[in-house]
Write a protein that holds these residues in place. Sequence first.
Motif, mmCIF file in Angstrom:
data_model
loop_
_atom_site.group_PDB
_atom_site.id
_atom_site.type_symbol
_atom_site.label_atom_id
_atom_site.label_comp_id
_atom_site.label_asym_id
_atom_site.label_seq_id
_atom_site.Cartn_x
_atom_site.Cartn_y
_atom_site.Cartn_z
ATOM 1 N N VAL A 38 63.808 16.303 77.757
ATOM 2 C CA VAL A 38 63.672 15.148 76.925
ATOM 3 C C VAL A 38 62.332 14.768 76.394
ATOM 4 O O VAL A 38 61.279 14.197 77.030
ATOM 5 C CB VAL A 38 64.038 13.681 77.758
ATOM 6 N N SER A 39 62.301 15.275 75.172
ATOM 7 C CA SER A 39 61.107 15.123 74.485
ATOM 8 C C SER A 39 60.900 13.742 73.855
ATOM 9 O O SER A 39 61.738 13.040 73.951
ATOM 10 C CB SER A 39 61.037 15.978 73.189
ATOM 11 N N PRO A 40 59.589 13.151 73.317
ATOM 12 C CA PRO A 40 59.402 11.915 72.704
ATOM 13 C C PRO A 40 60.408 11.888 71.653
ATOM 14 O O PRO A 40 60.637 10.879 71.564
ATOM 15 C CB PRO A 40 57.895 12.113 72.283
ATOM 16 N N GLU A 41 60.656 12.888 70.933
ATOM 17 C CA GLU A 41 61.526 12.841 69.582
ATOM 18 C C GLU A 41 62.926 12.324 70.287
ATOM 19 O O GLU A 41 63.444 11.779 69.345
ATOM 20 C CB GLU A 41 61.557 14.237 68.708
ATOM 21 N N ALA A 42 63.214 13.033 71.377
ATOM 22 C CA ALA A 42 64.582 12.794 71.786
ATOM 23 C C ALA A 42 64.489 11.242 72.283
ATOM 24 O O ALA A 42 65.838 10.607 72.137
ATOM 25 C CB ALA A 42 64.914 13.561 72.885
#
Lengths: 468, 161
Positions: free
Chosen positions: B41-45
């Motif tokens: 889970v990336s910051p973008e996600a």
Amino acid sequence: MPQEQRLILKHADQPGYTPDIECYMRHGGYEALRKALATPGRDLPDGKKQTPREVIRDEVLKSGLRGRGGAGFSAGLKWSFVDRRSGKPIYLICNADESEPGTFKDRQILHKDPHQLVEGMIISCWANDVKLAYIYIRGEMPHAARLLNKALDEARAKGFLGKDILGSGTELEIHVHRGAGAYICGEETGLIESLEGKRPYPRIKPPYFPAVLGLYMCPTIVNNVETLCHVRHIVNMGGAEYAKLGTPNNTGTRIISLSGDVKNPGYFEVEVGKVTLGEVIYHENFGGGLKPGRTLKAIIPGGSSSKVLKAGEKFKLRKKGPDGQMVAVETDLLDLPYDFDSLQQAGTMSGSGAVIVMDDTREIVDVLANVSEFYAHESCGQCTPCREGALWMSKALHRMTTGGGRSQDADYLLHIAQNIQGRTICAFGEAAAWPVLSFVKKFKDDFVARGKADEEARAKGIVPASHH
Amino acid sequence: MSFTVPAKLEAQLDELTTHYPQKRSASLMFLHALQEHFGYVSPEAVDWTARKLGLQPINVQELVTFYPMFRQQPLGKTQVKVCRTLSCSLAGSDSIRKHFVEKLGLDAHKHGPQTTADGKFTVEFVECLASCGTAPVVMVNDDLVEKCTAADCDRILSKGR
Ligand SMILES: Cc1cc2nc3c(=O)[nH]c(=O)nc-3n(C[C@H](O)[C@H](O)[C@H](O)COP(=O)(O)O)c2cc1C
Ligand code: SF4
Ligand code: FES
């Protein structure tokens, strides 16, 4: 001869039995739902009338069914607390978080007979005017989540779910919701918060009793997987007939999860109270006894949160004597009937039905250190006594298992545990404290001896490996 | 790398949102789906989920940091979760974890998930996996390995290399 009595797991392990709807229906599946929907209302002797839905709820109450998730609370009573006058929707949630250490019974149902749960849920929802329900399944069961979704699709296609169930004019939708690895999501109000998309911080009761202020602050029923499956059988058999299974106040069957130091670990469905703890462990139909040459040391009788029982312990059980009077009967640990009330009288609980056995090769201090690490890891962190206390106990026990023990550690642990229980928002506080309280009290010599030995070793200048 | 959610996945997630009277409820299911697709889970996600569900990013980020299954970094292709809890411990889960860690050249004393430099494996201890009767158990990606032996460990290792 004590033996299994399979009601819930009747077909689960039969060769050729598959989790699809066709197989389930070939084995009488969804007949109970049809029966429930066709139930007529009835007149009671006192002149009152029961609607068909009230009849089903009454049958569940009469069945004596007690929750299989941990607390053993009457399912019928729980349903009777639901606020039906609020005008708000009523929700039902199936607790499939199965995360109490030692427990692996819901896993069997979810993987091998998911439609039984779906049918139990549809009936329970219908009886309680629920139009939207969820199955909260732990994140580590991805296959079971897929099976459930498939089962729900199949049920939808057959008209058992949807806008107009089997032409009854009733609607119901059930969805699968996955957790993500946190034990506290098994606690019903933590579960509700999690289902709302938040951190699973348990809510304080009062006022947040799910029956009144549950999911989205609406009345909500939370029941365990196994509990909901029983509803189907209660409808099939009738409440009174079902209540003949098991023993008074401990009716029906339940699935015991047996693990630890026994020859044949596994799950066994028995009539509640018809089999003793000793039989569960030693009888060839169940655990088959300990490994060769070993003797019993301790039993955790109802999941790791329950208080430990020590080999050789005796208890006073209240029983009805021949003249109908209640008498106290001295009962050996192994002769305790495996039911809700007997284990409670023995100062512990049957909890989630998970029995963990430890033999004489086990070091009690190490066992408790393992158990406590679980609670230190899983505390949600809302309440200071739980968050700090669980970690503190675990650290002390870790120190004791790595050569840093002290003779006063036993009392130190008891002191911390006593300051957790009763001072927290949810029952996790007790769950963390009870293992420590019971292990340390019952095996105090082991803890004191470990501490003394460490002190002596240190006095001689022997530095433990992990303390350099 | 730019962050794009494939249209098909987005459509699935939009459907999921309809399962709940309040959109926020779908956040865990969103994170599962995005982690499955992107590997973590990336910051973008997190931002994307928050936007879709009408939340502040912190409402989503606090889930990622609380729930043990969500990961903020890419993990190994083969994820090995060894059950640490009592019944598995009694059945020798300690040596199972040690076996993996040593063969992969990871640090046996380190807590938490560890990923090999080549990105092939992540190994960690997890809590009870609800299969205590077949202890010790290990989850390899989505699959459960029951009564896990040293030979099973080696099989998992050679398959993942
Ligand atoms: C810390 C904690 C963890 C729990 N974990 C579970 C669980 O994994 N599964 C479950 O069914 N109940 C669990 N419970 C019990 C639930 O809160 C709730 O009582 C239960 O789901 C009600 O269902 P029942 O009445 O059918 O047993 C847990 C309770 C506590 C305090
Ligand atoms: S008792 Fe522990 S788990 Fe329960 S709410 Fe408090 S901190 Fe959280
Ligand atoms: S203790 Fe390992 S699966 Fe339960």
